[in-house]
Design a protein around this motif. Sequence first.
Motif, PDB file in Angstrom:
ATOM      1  N   PRO A 268       0.824  -1.207   0.000  1.00  0.00           N
ATOM      2  CA  PRO A 268       0.000   0.000   0.000  1.00  0.00           C
ATOM      3  C   PRO A 268       0.860   1.260   0.000  1.00  0.00           C
ATOM      4  CG  PRO A 268      -0.056  -1.032   2.168  1.00  0.00           C
ATOM      5  CD  PRO A 268       0.831  -1.884   1.300  1.00  0.00           C
TER       6      PRO A 268
ATOM      7  N   TYR B  13      -9.977  -2.912  -2.735  1.00  0.00           N
ATOM      8  CA  TYR B  13      -9.252  -3.192  -1.490  1.00  0.00           C
ATOM      9  C   TYR B  13     -10.279  -3.806  -0.539  1.00  0.00           C
ATOM     10  CZ  TYR B  13      -5.867   0.225  -3.245  1.00  0.00           C
ATOM     11  OH  TYR B  13      -4.957   0.921  -3.996  1.00  0.00           O
ATOM     12  N   SER B  16     -13.630  -2.062  -0.454  1.00  0.00           N
ATOM     13  CA  SER B  16     -13.573  -0.661  -0.846  1.00  0.00           C
ATOM     14  C   SER B  16     -13.008  -0.513  -2.253  1.00  0.00           C
ATOM     15  CB  SER B  16     -12.788   0.117   0.211  1.00  0.00           C
ATOM     16  OG  SER B  16     -11.706   0.775  -0.349  1.00  0.00           O
ATOM     17  N   ARG B  17     -13.637   0.344  -3.024  1.00  0.00           N
ATOM     18  CA  ARG B  17     -13.320   0.501  -4.436  1.00  0.00           C
ATOM     19  C   ARG B  17     -12.022   1.288  -4.641  1.00  0.00           C
ATOM     20  NH1 ARG B  17     -12.468   5.047  -6.374  1.00  0.00           N
ATOM     21  NH2 ARG B  17     -14.256   5.938  -5.335  1.00  0.00           N
ATOM     22  N   PRO B  37      -9.744  14.123  -8.808  1.00  0.00           N
ATOM     23  CA  PRO B  37      -9.721  14.626  -7.430  1.00  0.00           C
ATOM     24  C   PRO B  37      -9.194  13.562  -6.460  1.00  0.00           C
ATOM     25  CG  PRO B  37     -11.966  14.053  -8.082  1.00  0.00           C
ATOM     26  CD  PRO B  37     -11.105  13.865  -9.291  1.00  0.00           C
ATOM     27  N   GLY B  39      -8.706  10.624  -4.050  1.00  0.00           N
ATOM     28  CA  GLY B  39      -9.438   9.375  -3.886  1.00  0.00           C
ATOM     29  C   GLY B  39     -10.052   8.837  -5.159  1.00  0.00           C
ATOM     30  N   ALA B  40      -9.718   9.453  -6.302  1.00  0.00           N
ATOM     31  CA  ALA B  40     -10.326   9.016  -7.557  1.00  0.00           C
ATOM     32  C   ALA B  40      -9.781   7.681  -8.036  1.00  0.00           C
ATOM     33  CB  ALA B  40     -10.099  10.080  -8.632  1.00  0.00           C
ATOM     34  N   LYS B  42      -6.065   7.453  -8.960  1.00  0.00           N
ATOM     35  CA  LYS B  42      -4.846   7.661  -9.746  1.00  0.00           C
ATOM     36  C   LYS B  42      -3.710   6.791  -9.227  1.00  0.00           C
ATOM     37  CE  LYS B  42      -4.795  12.050  -8.642  1.00  0.00           C
ATOM     38  NZ  LYS B  42      -6.016  12.202  -7.846  1.00  0.00           N
ATOM     39  N   THR B  44      -3.883   4.208  -7.289  1.00  0.00           N
ATOM     40  CA  THR B  44      -4.210   2.784  -7.437  1.00  0.00           C
ATOM     41  C   THR B  44      -3.861   2.303  -8.841  1.00  0.00           C
ATOM     42  OG1 THR B  44      -5.994   3.035  -5.844  1.00  0.00           O
ATOM     43  CG2 THR B  44      -6.065   1.089  -7.256  1.00  0.00           C
TER      44      THR B  44
HETATM   45  N1  LIG Z   1      -4.777   0.441   1.026  1.00  0.00           N
HETATM   46  C1  LIG Z   1      -6.053   0.800   0.827  1.00  0.00           C
HETATM   47  N2  LIG Z   1      -7.051   0.220   1.504  1.00  0.00           N
HETATM   48  C2  LIG Z   1      -8.337   0.553   1.296  1.00  0.00           C
HETATM   49  N3  LIG Z   1      -8.748   1.480   0.424  1.00  0.00           N
HETATM   50  C3  LIG Z   1      -7.801   2.118  -0.290  1.00  0.00           C
HETATM   51  C4  LIG Z   1      -6.408   1.819  -0.128  1.00  0.00           C
HETATM   52  N4  LIG Z   1      -5.713   2.602  -0.972  1.00  0.00           N
HETATM   53  C5  LIG Z   1      -6.621   3.341  -1.623  1.00  0.00           C
HETATM   54  N5  LIG Z   1      -7.871   3.064  -1.220  1.00  0.00           N
HETATM   55  C6  LIG Z   1      -9.126   3.665  -1.728  1.00  0.00           C
HETATM   56  O1  LIG Z   1      -9.106   3.613  -3.138  1.00  0.00           O
HETATM   57  C7  LIG Z   1      -9.598   4.818  -3.698  1.00  0.00           C
HETATM   58  C8  LIG Z   1      -8.593   5.367  -4.671  1.00  0.00           C
HETATM   59  O2  LIG Z   1      -7.455   5.824  -3.969  1.00  0.00           O
HETATM   60  P1  LIG Z   1      -6.164   6.388  -4.694  1.00  0.00           P
HETATM   61  O3  LIG Z   1      -5.111   6.534  -3.647  1.00  0.00           O
HETATM   62  O4  LIG Z   1      -5.865   5.553  -5.857  1.00  0.00           O
HETATM   63  O5  LIG Z   1      -6.669   7.814  -5.160  1.00  0.00           O
HETATM   64  P2  LIG Z   1      -5.858   9.012  -5.806  1.00  0.00           P
HETATM   65  O6  LIG Z   1      -6.576   9.380  -7.040  1.00  0.00           O
HETATM   66  O7  LIG Z   1      -4.430   8.673  -5.937  1.00  0.00           O
HETATM   67  O8  LIG Z   1      -6.068  10.152  -4.725  1.00  0.00           O
HETATM   68  P3  LIG Z   1      -5.065  11.319  -4.234  1.00  0.00           P
HETATM   69  O9  LIG Z   1      -5.240  12.468  -5.151  1.00  0.00           O
HETATM   70  O10 LIG Z   1      -5.590  11.628  -2.871  1.00  0.00           O
HETATM   71  O11 LIG Z   1      -3.684  10.777  -4.211  1.00  0.00           O
HETATM   72  C9  LIG Z   1      -9.886   5.738  -2.526  1.00  0.00           C
HETATM   73  O12 LIG Z   1     -11.262   5.762  -2.342  1.00  0.00           O
HETATM   74  C10 LIG Z   1      -9.212   5.125  -1.355  1.00  0.00           C
HETATM   75  O13 LIG Z   1      -9.974   5.300  -0.199  1.00  0.00           O
END
Ligand SMILES: Nc1ncnc2c1ncn2[C@@H]1O[C@H](COP(=O)(O)OP(=O)(O)OP(=O)(O)O)[C@@H](O)[C@H]1O
Lengths: 269, 295
Positions: A268, B13, B16-17, B37, B39-40, B42, B44
Amino acid sequence: MRFLNLYWRTIKDRLLSWPTIAASVILYILLVIGIYPSFAGNPAFKAILESYPKAILSLLAGGGGGLTLLSPEGFFSIEFLQLWGMIIVAGFIMATATAIVAKEVDGHTMDLLLTQPIDRVEYLTARVAADLTMVLGLVVTIMGSAWTGTKLFDFPLKTDGLIAAGVLLFSLYVLMEAFCLLMGVVMERGRAVIVSVAALIASHLLNALADFNKTIEGWRWLSIFHYYQPGEALITGQVPWPVVLLFSSLAVVLFTAAVVIFREKDIPA
Amino acid sequence: MPVIETEGLTKYYGKSRGIESLDLAVNGGEIFGFLGPNGAGKTTTIRTLLGLINPTSGRATVFGLDIVSDSVAIRGRTGYIPGDTNFYPKMTGAETLAYFAAFRPKTPPVMRDDLVRRFDLDLSKRCKDYSRGNRQKLAIVLALMHDPDLLVLDEPTLGLDPIMQKEFYDLLNDFRHRGKTVLLSSHILSDVDKTCERVGIIKAGRLVAVENVSELESKKVHHISAMFSDSFEVREFSLPGVTVIRHNEHSLELKAKGEIDPVIKALAAHKIVDLDFEHASLEEVFLEFYGEAGE
Ligand SMILES: Nc1ncnc2c1ncn2[C@@H]1O[C@H](COP(=O)(O)OP(=O)(O)OP(=O)(O)O)[C@@H](O)[C@H]1O
Ligand SMILES: [Mg+2]
């Protein structure tokens, strides 16, 4: 190349801790062996020992069965191979093997490593190989110091007995390494260390208390110390191959589990 | 053939999506912006492409290689910069670079010294003594020194000062001009629209649009705030597409959609003390244009 890079890095990381542990092992063994003649030659000690409740002796000796502190084999086995040596080296293994995955994940450096062209299986193998090299170094140090002690003091231990006990000891350490590695794969570092320590203590108590309680006796086979009898190997000079094989096979199973789980593990952000 | 191609890529995860059924194609030789934005999804997506996390379903290829079975080969040609990098605290910068270079024996770190000079990085310090910005520079050198074919960047300029940010974007442009590919994630629109040709917009785990930057709808929404030394009437600004957000005797804040020339002219009728003029934030753009999609 990648394997060697990981291997040497791991060794370099222990450049301070390993010599410290090796030096304390050497000092402690020579001290223990050095005081033995005055200890064994004194009838008063014998009397005290015999007056102790059997339970206390057994607890100290980890269910050592027929071993007595009054023979060199029993003394070295109970005082060192089943007690201090076990604790010191087990501590080293718990600290290093849980670090292989858990420390890098907790510290977020696993990100950097695994975005390099490193295969996850190769990663585990290289680091375990490095750790086991150092553990083997400690086993050689232990047996070498004991052998030196037999030459310096009146402490007759057979060389083939030392080698046989060394093989047994190393196989036990390999098993511990695999167990601690697996704990580090499935949980964070602090927890992995606590679980490893708890497993070791539980294993010791299970074996020691089994002498006195029928119910516990039925579970004794679960304790690694039930199988680990270095005193016997010291006396007979025979490697207990079935036990060595048992420990190695368990180690292979645990290592394989660590590999399978680590390959599937999400790192993660 | 695209350098990065995903088909129905999905990551959960547990319950969780993370991302859902993502179809993305990044062509060779382009800087592709990945915009969304918090949590979108990116991060992941990027971590799945690099093999740090396993996809739940769907598939993806990089250089035509499968991200699960050929991950090592992919990583051998890819550089990665996350928003914040943790190094080994006791190693110096130079030791860190040497350690990681040894994992890529076939591609020597040809650009190392050049990059260190460009970013003015002191390699003799231990990593624990680097400031956040300097850690970021070290991460940039680390990712680029082998001259990889693909760069994957997850909000790489967090912590860099504006001069270094510019240096960094210049570097990306050089890189692209040599035929290399860049995937650049950000939630800051201005980061992306200066460098990228195309952007993918991700929301709630799904790709909602892929557009050429020049056509990006967001460019058509502006935020304007002005301070006047004289007074004005609000109705002077009741122009088509213009919404007044806030106003008092001497200041005015408004949002303008579409043509901005009439707004400028209206403003110019007064004595202006201060003026702020920017593209709308990404969040607003999302609400405006992609509001329904992905929810
Ligand atoms: N290790 C994890 N366990 C559970 N949920 C997760 C985990 N990592 C990410 N998520 C969920 O997956 C979704 C996508 O998260 P991600 O980190 O990919 O977003 P992001 O677009 O990179 O956001 P940011 O701009 O904040 O970096 C979010 O809703 C987050 O809560
Ligand atoms: Mg992110």
